[in-house]
Design a protein around this motif. Structure first.
Motif, PDB file in Angstrom:
ATOM      1  N   ASP A  41       0.830  -1.207   0.000  1.00  0.00           N
ATOM      2  CA  ASP A  41       0.000   0.000   0.000  1.00  0.00           C
ATOM      3  C   ASP A  41       0.866   1.260   0.000  1.00  0.00           C
ATOM      4  OD1 ASP A  41      -2.637   1.406   0.449  1.00  0.00           O
ATOM      5  OD2 ASP A  41      -1.610   1.996   2.292  1.00  0.00           O
ATOM      6  N   LYS A  42       1.908   1.278   0.794  1.00  0.00           N
ATOM      7  CA  LYS A  42       2.782   2.459   0.878  1.00  0.00           C
ATOM      8  C   LYS A  42       3.498   2.711  -0.449  1.00  0.00           C
ATOM      9  CE  LYS A  42       3.529   2.168   5.869  1.00  0.00           C
ATOM     10  NZ  LYS A  42       4.474   1.834   6.950  1.00  0.00           N
ATOM     11  N   VAL A  43       3.949   1.639  -1.084  1.00  0.00           N
ATOM     12  CA  VAL A  43       4.606   1.788  -2.384  1.00  0.00           C
ATOM     13  C   VAL A  43       3.608   2.298  -3.416  1.00  0.00           C
ATOM     14  CG1 VAL A  43       5.669   0.518  -4.299  1.00  0.00           C
ATOM     15  CG2 VAL A  43       6.427   0.107  -1.955  1.00  0.00           C
ATOM     16  N   ALA A  44       2.377   1.750  -3.379  1.00  0.00           N
ATOM     17  CA  ALA A  44       1.338   2.180  -4.326  1.00  0.00           C
ATOM     18  C   ALA A  44       1.061   3.674  -4.183  1.00  0.00           C
ATOM     19  CB  ALA A  44       0.059   1.388  -4.098  1.00  0.00           C
ATOM     20  N   THR A 278      11.178   8.884  -3.489  1.00  0.00           N
ATOM     21  CA  THR A 278      10.879   7.456  -3.629  1.00  0.00           C
ATOM     22  C   THR A 278      12.054   6.628  -3.143  1.00  0.00           C
ATOM     23  OG1 THR A 278       9.505   7.944  -5.560  1.00  0.00           O
ATOM     24  CG2 THR A 278      10.148   5.651  -5.229  1.00  0.00           C
ATOM     25  N   ALA A 279      13.253   7.024  -3.524  1.00  0.00           N
ATOM     26  CA  ALA A 279      14.452   6.302  -3.090  1.00  0.00           C
ATOM     27  C   ALA A 279      14.571   6.310  -1.562  1.00  0.00           C
ATOM     28  CB  ALA A 279      15.688   6.932  -3.720  1.00  0.00           C
ATOM     29  N   LYS A 280      14.219   7.444  -0.946  1.00  0.00           N
ATOM     30  CA  LYS A 280      14.256   7.547   0.519  1.00  0.00           C
ATOM     31  C   LYS A 280      13.251   6.595   1.155  1.00  0.00           C
ATOM     32  CE  LYS A 280      13.859  11.021   4.213  1.00  0.00           C
ATOM     33  NZ  LYS A 280      13.564  12.449   4.510  1.00  0.00           N
ATOM     34  N   LEU A 281      12.041   6.534   0.584  1.00  0.00           N
ATOM     35  CA  LEU A 281      11.012   5.610   1.097  1.00  0.00           C
ATOM     36  C   LEU A 281      11.500   4.173   0.990  1.00  0.00           C
ATOM     37  CD1 LEU A 281       8.044   4.983   2.001  1.00  0.00           C
ATOM     38  CD2 LEU A 281       7.483   4.839  -0.433  1.00  0.00           C
TER      39      LEU A 281
END
Length: 315
Positions: A41-44, A278-281
């Protein structure tokens, strides 16, 4: 008659091309077949933010959980192949679950167009800190000398965590005792408490226990490179072993989705995931950036379905 058919076919190709060039012209929905708040879900939601900016259209994430991911997956399988309903699936929902033999209203290959792998969760082999083994080689030797003495926990039968254990047993010709739980959290709790000895699963779930010494991570088993958030953990590859449990999160469209739209989405995703946010996430969630093109992603799915179907997931 023949001339008319040629004109009709040419007209159809032209309209498809124009349609693809205008995509997306309205909001896009990404269906996540799991509950809100999890890794998928977080990636989405991160992708949705990036794609919304790129497309100048709303990208909505909708959680359709249930039946080990099958409910949300079935919804996208039945959707119009126009690119406006997409599926963000995982190894567990798209190749592990179908390999258990359960009858599904969708086919992981025939019902979908594989668009892009979007992330690779980093998996580790981790043991209770009180276990005598200090490294991976010692644990393998202990397991060989004591068949079925050491237990591994999973989030249930037919799950990715069980696959990890099965692959490990097969790779090293050992026997472990499988203890299935109703989720990864209670299994991890018992690993910390010493009720079970080992788990094969996401680094993100256990990093806190690894850092405080309650769990010992023996190796990164899913990747050939070390995790950025835990660089001290060696990889199985460094130790001379084949990578196991190479999990992925991936985006799919319904069967019939045009190659032009699928390729556009793939290309735009590459732009989004290179964004520093995004890379940080991904760093925080212990995930690697994807390294597969569309063909390689499709081949990975086929390969996993073939391999997992040969494993006994009944115990």
């Amino acid at each position: 008659m023949h001339h008319s058919l040629i004109i009709l076919f040419t007209s159809l190709l032209t309209s498809i091309s124009i349609y693809a060039e205008n995509y997306p012209s309205k909001p896009v929905t990404i269906v996540v077949p799991f509950s809100a708040g999890g890794a998928t879900d977080k990636v989405a939601r991160s992708l949705a933010i990036g794609l919304s900016k790129k497309w100048k259209q709303s990208v909505i994430v909708e959680n359709v959980a249930g039946a080990s991911g099958s409910l949300g997956t079935a919804r996208v399988a039945k959707a119009a192949p126009d690119g406006y309903q997409l599926l963000l699936a995982s190894t567990s929902s798209h190749t592990v679950f179908p390999s258990t033999g359960v009858r599904l209203p969708w086919d992981p290959v025939k019902s979908f167009v594989a668009i892009a792998a979007v992330a690779h969760p980093i998996n580790v082999i981790q043991i209770n800190a009180s276990l005598a083994a200090k490294d991976l080689k010692e644990f393998i030797n202990l397991s060989r000398e004591n068949p079925k003495k050491y237990s591994y926990g999973s989030s249930g039968l037919g799950t990715t965590l069980q696959i990890g254990g099965k692959q490990f047993e097969k790779e090293f010709n050992i026997e472990l005792l499988h203890v299935p739980y109703k989720g990864a959290a209670p299994a991890l709790s018992d690993l910390v408490g010493g009720q079970i000895n080992v788990m094969f699963g996401p680094l993100a779930d256990s990093i806190g226990f690894i850092k405080n010494g309650k769990i010992r991570a023996l190796a990164v088993i899913s990747s050939k490179k070390r995790a950025r958030m835990a660089p001290d953990i060696p990889t199985g590859t460094e130790l001379g072993y084949t990578p196991l449990l190479p999990s992925w999160l991936g985006l799919f469209g319904p069967a019939g989705l045009s190659d032009e739209i699928a390729q556009q989405i793939f290309d735009d995703i590459q732009t989004v995931i290179k964004n520093p946010e995004t890379a940080k996430l991904y760093d925080v969630m212990a995930m690697d950036l994807p390294g597969m093109n569309r063909q390689e992603f499709s081949q990975t799915i086929q390969s996993e379905l073939s391999e997992f179907s040969k494993l006994d997931l009944s115990n």
